[in-house]
Motif scaffolding. Structure first.
Motif, PDB file in Angstrom:
ATOM      1  N   MET A   1      75.803  14.905  34.981  1.00 57.38           N
ATOM      2  CA  MET A   1      74.560  14.231  34.636  1.00 57.38           C
ATOM      3  C   MET A   1      73.383  15.164  34.947  1.00 57.38           C
ATOM      4  N   GLU A   2      72.628  15.539  33.929  1.00 58.07           N
ATOM      5  CA  GLU A   2      71.516  16.461  34.133  1.00 58.07           C
ATOM      6  C   GLU A   2      70.283  15.704  34.607  1.00 58.07           C
ATOM      7  N   THR A   3      69.562  16.281  35.545  1.00 54.63           N
ATOM      8  CA  THR A   3      68.384  15.632  36.095  1.00 54.63           C
ATOM      9  C   THR A   3      67.142  15.986  35.285  1.00 54.63           C
ATOM     10  N   PHE A   4      66.114  15.173  35.466  1.00 50.87           N
ATOM     11  CA  PHE A   4      64.835  15.357  34.790  1.00 50.87           C
ATOM     12  C   PHE A   4      64.188  16.664  35.234  1.00 50.87           C
ATOM     13  N   ILE A   5      64.271  16.987  36.539  1.00 51.41           N
ATOM     14  CA  ILE A   5      63.714  18.228  37.076  1.00 51.41           C
ATOM     15  C   ILE A   5      64.750  19.342  36.908  1.00 51.41           C
ATOM     16  N   ARG A   6      64.336  20.462  36.304  1.00 53.18           N
ATOM     17  CA  ARG A   6      65.245  21.577  36.068  1.00 53.18           C
ATOM     18  C   ARG A   6      65.027  22.717  37.070  1.00 53.18           C
ATOM     19  N   VAL A   7      63.775  22.944  37.484  1.00 57.11           N
ATOM     20  CA  VAL A   7      63.429  24.061  38.367  1.00 57.11           C
ATOM     21  C   VAL A   7      62.432  23.576  39.413  1.00 57.11           C
ATOM     22  N   THR A   8      62.588  24.048  40.644  1.00 49.61           N
ATOM     23  CA  THR A   8      61.618  23.783  41.712  1.00 49.61           C
ATOM     24  C   THR A   8      61.232  25.112  42.356  1.00 49.61           C
ATOM     25  N   GLU A   9      59.919  25.316  42.535  1.00 46.03           N
ATOM     26  CA  GLU A   9      59.411  26.530  43.178  1.00 46.03           C
ATOM     27  C   GLU A   9      58.464  26.158  44.310  1.00 46.03           C
ATOM     28  N   ILE A  10      58.406  27.006  45.325  1.00 45.48           N
ATOM     29  CA  ILE A  10      57.414  26.877  46.394  1.00 45.48           C
ATOM     30  C   ILE A  10      56.632  28.185  46.472  1.00 45.48           C
ATOM     31  N   TRP A  11      55.346  28.090  46.208  1.00 44.03           N
ATOM     32  CA  TRP A  11      54.451  29.241  46.254  1.00 44.03           C
ATOM     33  C   TRP A  11      53.624  29.176  47.536  1.00 44.03           C
ATOM     34  N   ILE A  12      53.533  30.278  48.252  1.00 43.16           N
ATOM     35  CA  ILE A  12      52.830  30.315  49.540  1.00 43.16           C
ATOM     36  C   ILE A  12      51.751  31.398  49.521  1.00 43.16           C
ATOM     37  N   PRO A  13      50.701  31.226  50.306  1.00 44.56           N
ATOM     38  CA  PRO A  13      49.648  32.254  50.342  1.00 44.56           C
ATOM     39  C   PRO A  13      50.176  33.584  50.887  1.00 44.56           C
ATOM     40  N   THR A  14      49.668  34.666  50.314  1.00 50.52           N
ATOM     41  CA  THR A  14      49.966  35.992  50.855  1.00 50.52           C
ATOM     42  C   THR A  14      49.305  36.135  52.232  1.00 50.52           C
ATOM     43  N   ARG A  15      49.625  37.191  52.935  1.00 54.81           N
ATOM     44  CA  ARG A  15      49.116  37.370  54.298  1.00 54.81           C
ATOM     45  C   ARG A  15      47.595  37.391  54.348  1.00 54.81           C
ATOM     46  N   ASP A  16      46.949  37.929  53.304  1.00 50.93           N
ATOM     47  CA  ASP A  16      45.479  37.939  53.280  1.00 50.93           C
ATOM     48  C   ASP A  16      44.899  36.678  52.634  1.00 50.93           C
ATOM     49  N   ARG A  17      45.775  35.755  52.210  1.00 53.28           N
ATOM     50  CA  ARG A  17      45.402  34.449  51.661  1.00 53.28           C
ATOM     51  C   ARG A  17      44.551  34.554  50.395  1.00 53.28           C
ATOM     52  N   THR A  18      44.667  35.644  49.665  1.00 57.29           N
ATOM     53  CA  THR A  18      43.916  35.795  48.420  1.00 57.29           C
ATOM     54  C   THR A  18      44.743  35.433  47.196  1.00 57.29           C
ATOM     55  N   ARG A  19      46.078  35.379  47.350  1.00 57.92           N
ATOM     56  CA  ARG A  19      46.951  35.110  46.221  1.00 57.92           C
ATOM     57  C   ARG A  19      48.139  34.263  46.675  1.00 57.92           C
ATOM     58  N   LEU A  20      48.896  33.773  45.710  1.00 53.71           N
ATOM     59  CA  LEU A  20      50.105  33.010  45.988  1.00 53.71           C
ATOM     60  C   LEU A  20      51.309  33.819  45.545  1.00 53.71           C
ATOM     61  N   GLU A  21      52.346  33.853  46.377  1.00 53.35           N
ATOM     62  CA  GLU A  21      53.590  34.517  46.040  1.00 53.35           C
ATOM     63  C   GLU A  21      54.738  33.527  46.174  1.00 53.35           C
ATOM     64  N   LEU A  22      55.835  33.818  45.486  1.00 53.07           N
ATOM     65  CA  LEU A  22      56.969  32.906  45.508  1.00 53.07           C
ATOM     66  C   LEU A  22      57.661  32.960  46.860  1.00 53.07           C
ATOM     67  N   GLY A  23      57.737  31.794  47.516  1.00 55.76           N
ATOM     68  CA  GLY A  23      58.428  31.711  48.792  1.00 55.76           C
ATOM     69  C   GLY A  23      59.895  31.361  48.639  1.00 55.76           C
ATOM     70  N   ALA A  24      60.192  30.452  47.705  1.00 49.83           N
ATOM     71  CA  ALA A  24      61.569  30.015  47.478  1.00 49.83           C
ATOM     72  C   ALA A  24      61.637  29.279  46.152  1.00 49.83           C
ATOM     73  N   GLY A  25      62.853  29.154  45.599  1.00 53.14           N
ATOM     74  CA  GLY A  25      62.994  28.436  44.343  1.00 53.14           C
ATOM     75  C   GLY A  25      64.421  27.987  44.094  1.00 53.14           C
ATOM     76  N   LEU A  26      64.554  26.925  43.328  1.00 55.14           N
ATOM     77  CA  LEU A  26      65.845  26.447  42.820  1.00 55.14           C
ATOM     78  C   LEU A  26      65.785  26.560  41.300  1.00 55.14           C
ATOM     79  N   TYR A  27      66.622  27.422  40.733  1.00 61.13           N
ATOM     80  CA  TYR A  27      66.567  27.720  39.306  1.00 61.13           C
ATOM     81  C   TYR A  27      67.849  27.375  38.565  1.00 61.13           C
ATOM     82  N   GLY A  28      68.900  26.994  39.287  1.00 64.36           N
ATOM     83  CA  GLY A  28      70.156  26.735  38.605  1.00 64.36           C
ATOM     84  C   GLY A  28      70.612  27.957  37.845  1.00 64.36           C
ATOM     85  N   PRO A  29      71.002  27.790  36.580  1.00 63.02           N
ATOM     86  CA  PRO A  29      71.497  28.934  35.813  1.00 63.02           C
ATOM     87  C   PRO A  29      70.400  29.785  35.172  1.00 63.02           C
ATOM     88  N   LEU A  30      69.128  29.453  35.397  1.00 59.63           N
ATOM     89  CA  LEU A  30      68.020  30.126  34.692  1.00 59.63           C
ATOM     90  C   LEU A  30      67.642  31.417  35.415  1.00 59.63           C
TER      91      LEU A  30
END
Length: 312
Positions: A1-30
């Motif tokens: 049974m496939e779920t409505f949500i296909r991908v989940t990402e968590i973006w976190i501030p960089t050390r200087d807090r000027t940008r967001l970088e990928l902290g973690a993600g669930l991508y399945g087969p993508l």
């Protein structure tokens, strides 16, 4: 049974807090979409994560072509059609941005909604935006209804300031769009408060259909009164419906597993390796055949009020 949500990402501030970088993600087969995402960063008001950072509330992007979205070709190749970005703040301090991607096909019925109240303008909470898959009738109804505190799922969350799970939207009068929901097959609901302060009120709602659930399992955990553990509050699992009975004596310690770490840090967390998670919640999910979890902290006035978890 496939779920409505296909991908989940968590973006976190960089050390200087000027940008967001990928902290973690669930991508399945993508894998190709994941590989591209890991090379990217987003500034304030840039891309979907940056737009949510700047807006200070959840943002729904229902179409990528011709928009500010920066991974359009890769998303289309992956079959993704909609993105929802949820910023997590402690006061004015951005902790992270959670991004959810959904895919659209004829079989998908369900909804992810953002409800909003501006106290200076209205006493009601109305729909800011939503993604409904193929549930066009339900979307039409939702865009024409509003809620007072305590009425309907958005109003219940708004009044309590706490996440609320409704196990059967067709049972009783708590869900005010009941008739329309039943017609399109939507049967479960989860509402989460996502407001930064008392000046503006926002509620995020997930509405699941039996054949295409938002996720296979939802849980709400809250801190014990003495602050020593997380205790199970409510939830639903398609495979193991008796969650309250199973978790009657359960607790999760500070920093224990994905949920305990989200409690300790105030940051959303996720894992695609539940066998490595020592908590009772992970063991229970594994026994139901689930292997991935996402944990979203609910923070109000600098205090963690709950952890909402969903499983795939």
């Amino acid at each position: 049974m496939e779920t409505f949500i296909r991908v989940t990402e968590i973006w976190i501030p960089t050390r200087d807090r000027t940008r967001l970088e990928l902290g973690a993600g669930l991508y399945g087969p993508l894998e190709e979409f994941e590989a591209l995402s890991r090379t990217m960063q987003f500034g304030y008001d840039e891309g979907l994560p940056g737009k949510a950072w700047a807006a200070g509330h959840p943002v729904i992007l229902k179409g990528f072509e011709g928009s500010y979205f920066q991974r359009t070709e890769a998303a289309q190749l992956a079959g993704l059609t909609c993105g929802i970005a949820v910023p997590v703040f402690a006061g004015d301090f951005l902790l992270a941005v959670m991004v959810l991607f959904c895919g659209d096909d004829e079989a998908h019925v369900g909804a992810i909604e953002v409800w909003h109240n501006d106290p200076a303008v209205s006493h009601d909470m109305s729909l800011l935006d939503g993604y409904y898959g193929t549930a066009e009738l339900f979307e039409w109804t939702s865009r024409r209804v509003s809620f007072r505190p305590g009425t309907g799922l958005p109003g219940m969350v708004w009044e309590s300031g706490m996440p609320v799970a409704l196990d059967d939207l067709g049972d009783g009068n708590r869900f005010l769009r009941e008739d329309c929901a039943v017609k399109v097959g939507i049967n479960r609901g989860l509402g989460i408060p996502v407001s930064r302060n008392d000046d503006q009120h926002y509620v995020l709602t997930f509405l699941s259909a039996l054949g295409t659930p938002i996720a296979h399992r939802f849980e709400i955990w809250t801190p014990a009164t003495d602050g020593t553990a997380l205790l199970f509050d409510s939830g639903h699992c398609e495979a193991s419906p008796e969650l309250a009975e199973f978790y009657a004596e359960a607790h999760i310690g500070l920093g224990e597993g994905v949920l305990g770490k989200a409690w300790l840090s105030g940051l959303p967390g996720l894992s695609h390796d539940l066998p490595a998670d020592p908590s009772i919640a992970a063991r229970a999910a594994l026994s139901a055949g689930l292997t991935e979890v996402v944990a979203l902290p609910v923070i109000r006035n600098g205090q963690l009020k709950a952890i909402v978890a969903w499983y795939f």
